[in-house]
Design an enzyme around this catalytic site. Structure first.
Site, short mmCIF file in Angstrom:
data_model
loop_
_atom_site.label_atom_id
_atom_site.label_comp_id
_atom_site.label_asym_id
_atom_site.label_seq_id
_atom_site.Cartn_x
_atom_site.Cartn_y
_atom_site.Cartn_z
CG LEU A 155 -2.12 -0.95 1.14
CD1 LEU A 155 -2.95 -0.88 2.41
CD2 LEU A 155 -3.01 -0.67 -0.06
CB CYS A 156 3.81 2.31 1.95
SG CYS A 156 3.03 2.31 3.58
CB THR A 157 5.03 0.35 -2.96
OG1 THR A 157 6.02 -0.10 -2.02
CG2 THR A 157 5.65 0.43 -4.34
CB ALA A 207 5.51 6.20 -2.61
#
Length: 150
Positions: A44-46, A49
């Site tokens: 999710l963070c990738t 970003a």
């Protein structure tokens, strides 16, 4: 958690290269999209970003800077930034001082909530979104900032 209209206290953290960066510097010439995320390299963070990366030129065009904050190390941030060609700074909040100041520490002090704030040059929060599991909410929030400022 800080709310719309609250004033943010200045802070300094190091970026992925080890350089110290302050909030005052980040908002000296432009408003700021400040986003908190749990961890480098997680799915999710990738995705978050990379979606911000894909909008980065538009964000700058409307007079806004962007920076991400998480508790991962400078080295981790540098690898994450390099691997996904991220054009914006990632700040290292080692002791979660800024994370706690914004009220985005995870439940029982574990982890970090996914939250995005729009901070004006007057250091006041103009808008925000908090959505731990739905990256699309943050993408739509940023698209809205772009549309409002065109």
């Amino acid at each position: 958690m800080l709310e719309i209209g609250d004033t943010v206290e200045d802070f300094s953290l190091t970026d992925e290269s080890g350089a110290e960066v302050s909030l005052a510097e980040l908002i000296a010439e432009k408003s700021l999209i400040l986003y908190f995320y749990p961890a480098d390299f997680t799915p999710l963070c990738t995705a978050e970003a990379c979606s911000i990366r894909d909008m980065h030129d538009e964000i700058l065009t409307v007079g806004v800077n962007v920076v991400g904050i998480s508790p991962q190390s400078e080295r981790s941030h540098q690898r994450f930034k390099d691997q996904f060609d991220l054009p914006f700074p990632l700040l290292f909040d080692k002791n979660k001082k800024v994370i706690r100041a914004f009220g985005v520490d995870g439940p029982f002090g574990m982890g970090v909530r996914r939250a995005t704030f729009l901070i004006g040059q007057d250091m006041k929060i103009e808008n925000k979104v908090v959505s731990d599991l739905f990256v699309g909410s943050h993408t739509e929030f940023i698209k809205g900032v772009i549309l409002e400022r065109q």
